[in-house]
Design an enzyme around this catalytic site. Structure first.
Site, PDB file in Angstrom:
ATOM      1  N   SER A 187       6.119  -1.707  -1.367  1.00  0.00           N
ATOM      2  CA  SER A 187       4.967  -1.496  -0.356  1.00  0.00           C
ATOM      3  C   SER A 187       4.584   0.029  -0.285  1.00  0.00           C
ATOM      4  O   SER A 187       4.188   0.594  -1.449  1.00  0.00           O
ATOM      5  CB  SER A 187       5.303  -1.931   0.964  1.00  0.00           C
ATOM      6  OG  SER A 187       4.040  -2.070   1.711  1.00  0.00           O
ATOM      7  N   ASP A 400       2.614 -12.791  -2.245  1.00  0.00           N
ATOM      8  CA  ASP A 400       2.498 -11.720  -1.251  1.00  0.00           C
ATOM      9  C   ASP A 400       1.383 -11.655  -0.046  1.00  0.00           C
ATOM     10  O   ASP A 400       0.258 -12.152  -0.569  1.00  0.00           O
ATOM     11  CB  ASP A 400       2.253 -10.512  -2.096  1.00  0.00           C
ATOM     12  CG  ASP A 400       2.303  -9.109  -1.220  1.00  0.00           C
ATOM     13  OD1 ASP A 400       2.117  -9.083  -0.008  1.00  0.00           O
ATOM     14  OD2 ASP A 400       2.799  -8.273  -1.841  1.00  0.00           O
ATOM     15  N   HIS A 442       5.711 -10.452   0.592  1.00  0.00           N
ATOM     16  CA  HIS A 442       5.560  -9.059   0.699  1.00  0.00           C
ATOM     17  C   HIS A 442       7.019  -8.539   0.621  1.00  0.00           C
ATOM     18  O   HIS A 442       7.583  -8.399   1.559  1.00  0.00           O
ATOM     19  CB  HIS A 442       4.821  -8.384   1.680  1.00  0.00           C
ATOM     20  CG  HIS A 442       4.308  -7.022   1.665  1.00  0.00           C
ATOM     21  ND1 HIS A 442       3.567  -6.608   0.299  1.00  0.00           N
ATOM     22  CD2 HIS A 442       4.690  -6.132   2.236  1.00  0.00           C
ATOM     23  CE1 HIS A 442       3.651  -5.141   0.492  1.00  0.00           C
ATOM     24  NE2 HIS A 442       4.172  -4.880   1.884  1.00  0.00           N
TER      25      HIS A 442
END
Length: 519
Positions: A187, A400, A442
């Site tokens: 991320s 995601d 994610h």
């Protein structure tokens, strides 16, 4: 990202480093406590304490490790007052250094990632990126976003400062520098990984960039786009039961296309699903089992991604079929946690700025010009990293619920300088490989296998010349607990390849799959 409770694990469980064959262990030549107060050319050590083996609760209370080995915990200040923690194994050091990335706006240490790296024998470092706790709240002035040095640290520089300082501390403690250095982040940590590869190519031999939020300004615009599509008109909102209905319909249409019906879509771009197939008939009064016309329009907008309303030009990719299970986050939660604080502080310096007023025609360029160069890492020129022998693994979950899943593919082709997947693989395969993870959310979680060891693959690539032809991912009974039962394993294949079941043996075992061209 990291500003909400659910991300304490999302950024955390990027990929837990698993134990790998160690190099010849080196013992410390300097007592841990003697490091305290030392001023090195690259760092000023604030404290150093020996931590006994066993159960250890992280200093901020975010995670408790049941069985860490004994280590020396060093806290230091790097250049421009970037705070750094380095954990140094007291025995069994594998001779290597690992840096770990942050989530969201950072302001804290990724202890959850440091513990597993320490357990695997690494000297490991993390950083707060130069500012304190930084959870975003609408209408709140975040001072670090207005400080050019601190903003640049968060955007590009802090991992480099951490790395230089940590390497000096490692050398001081063991009497020898680390033989190899690896970095792993997801991320925002994935964006930090790419900043290292692009701006500081000499820092790391191997880098894993997971779900990289590297085009941060445009990513924020995608969050804003999704919220506008679903919230400006309450009739467009997609409640949980509607998202479940939509996700189930997508799986019905596309799940079995890869030969295995398992709740995961192997190659989402090949899934051509139109939410209009679920639209309620005219005059329907019971809409529990269908989508209203405004909801169909909203779903189409999320699939399409943000576009310039005047030119039709794509601003950022949309979300792919199979990710609907997590779209609840796209409807206001990401807006409040990230978009509003960032635009109010960084872009407009106006705490009264309203997300409803963003102009997807004129304001895109304004935002890019104001902060894009500081907080994005999107240069396709990785020649310096390639020339120094660096190896890069980028990974992205196809399910995601935050990042547009195809953005890493667009970037991969930009680096290769060609839109042809086979040519791109031929040009980049020696130092850059992209792994798309079907059903992965994610950084972790999601319907599909989502835990894999990218650092071990990087080590084999860097130190033995063995390029990764597949990464084996596991789906656990509890995605947050890597010690829980393994329900399924599946190979992740280097793009553009996909996993294909042989038709023999269990489809829940990676050994029964091969990597091949998508159908």
């Amino acid at each position: 990202m990291r500003a909400m409770n659910w991300t304490a694990a999302a950024g955390a469980l990027m990929v837990w480093a698993l134990a790998a064959p160690a190099a010849k262990a080196a013992a410390p030549t300097t007592d841990c406590a003697s490091l305290a107060g030392r001023t090195l050319p690259e760092a000023r050590v604030l404290s150093a304490e020996a931590i006994a083996a066993g159960r250890y609760k992280a200093p901020d209370g975010t995670v408790t490790f049941p069985d860490l080995p004994a280590f020396c915990r060093v806290v230091a200040l790097a250049e421009t007052d970037v705070k750094v923690e380095v954990w140094l194994p007291q025995a069994g050091w594998n001779g290597r250094f690992q840096g770990v990335g942050n989530g969201g706006f950072a302001g804290n240490f990724s202890y959850y990632a440091m513990g597993p790296a320490l357990r695997a024998g690494y000297a490991v470092a993390g950083t707060d990126t130069g500012h304190g706790p930084a959870e975003g709240k609408p209408g709140t002035r975040l001072g670090w976003m207005h400080d050019p040095t601190q903003l640049a640290n968060w955007g590009h520089n802090s991992i480099h400062r951490m790395t230089v300082a940590a390497k000096a501390i490692v050398a001081a403690h063991y009497g020898t520098p680390a033989a190899h250095a690896y970095f792993e982040g997801c991320s925002t940590g994935g964006a930090q990984a790419m900043a290292e590869a692009e701006y500081f190519p000499g820092d790391y031999d191997g880098i894993h960039a997971g779900a990289p939020g590297m085009n941060y300004t445009r990513l924020m615009m995608s969050f804003l786009w999704s919220s506008r599509a679903t919230l400006l008109d309450p009739a467009s909102t997609l409640p949980a039961e509607t998202l479940a209905l939509l996700h189930k319909a997508v799986l019905t249409a596309c799940d079995a296309a890869d030969g295995v019906k398992d709740g995961v879509i192997e190659n989402p771009p090949a899934c051509h699903f139109d939410p209009a197939t679920l639209q309620c008939p005219a005059g329907a009064t019971d809409t529990a089992a269908c989508l209203t016309a405004p909801q169909v329009t909203a779903a189409r907008a999320l699939y399409a991604g943000p576009r310039n309303p005047r030119t039709g030009e794509a601003i950022y990719p949309g979300l792919v079929p199979g990710s609907e299970w997590g779209w609840d986050l796209q409807q206001g939660k990401l807006l409040e946690a990230y978009v509003i604080p960032l635009f109010q502080n960084m872009a407009y310096d106006n705490l009264s700025w309203r997300w409803q007023d963003f102009d997807f025609d004129h304001d895109v360029t304004l935002t890019d010009e104001k902060v894009g160069a500081t907080i994005t890492a999107v240069s396709p020129d990785l020649s310096a990293f390639q020339a120094r022998g660096g190896k890069l693994i980028m990974s992205q979950g196809w399910a995601d619920q935050l990042n547009a899943q195809t953005y890493p593919i667009h970037y991969y082709h930009a680096v290769a300088g060609t839109s042809d997947p086979a040519q791109a693989r031929a040009r980049l395969g020696g130092y850059f490989r992209l792994f798309m993870a079907p059903g992965m959310g994610h950084c972790f979680g999601g319907p599909g296998p989502n835990r894999f060891d990218a650092v071990a693959a990087l080590r084999a690539w860097v130190e033995q010349g063995k390029a990764p032809e597949r990464l084996v991912a596991a789906k656990h009974a509890d995605d947050r607990d890597p010690t829980s039962a393994v329900l399924r394993t599946r190979p992740l294949c280097p793009y553009p390849s996909v996993a294909r079941w042989s038709g023999k043996g269990s489809s829940d075992e990676a050994a029964n799959f091969t990597c091949g061209a998508p159908q």
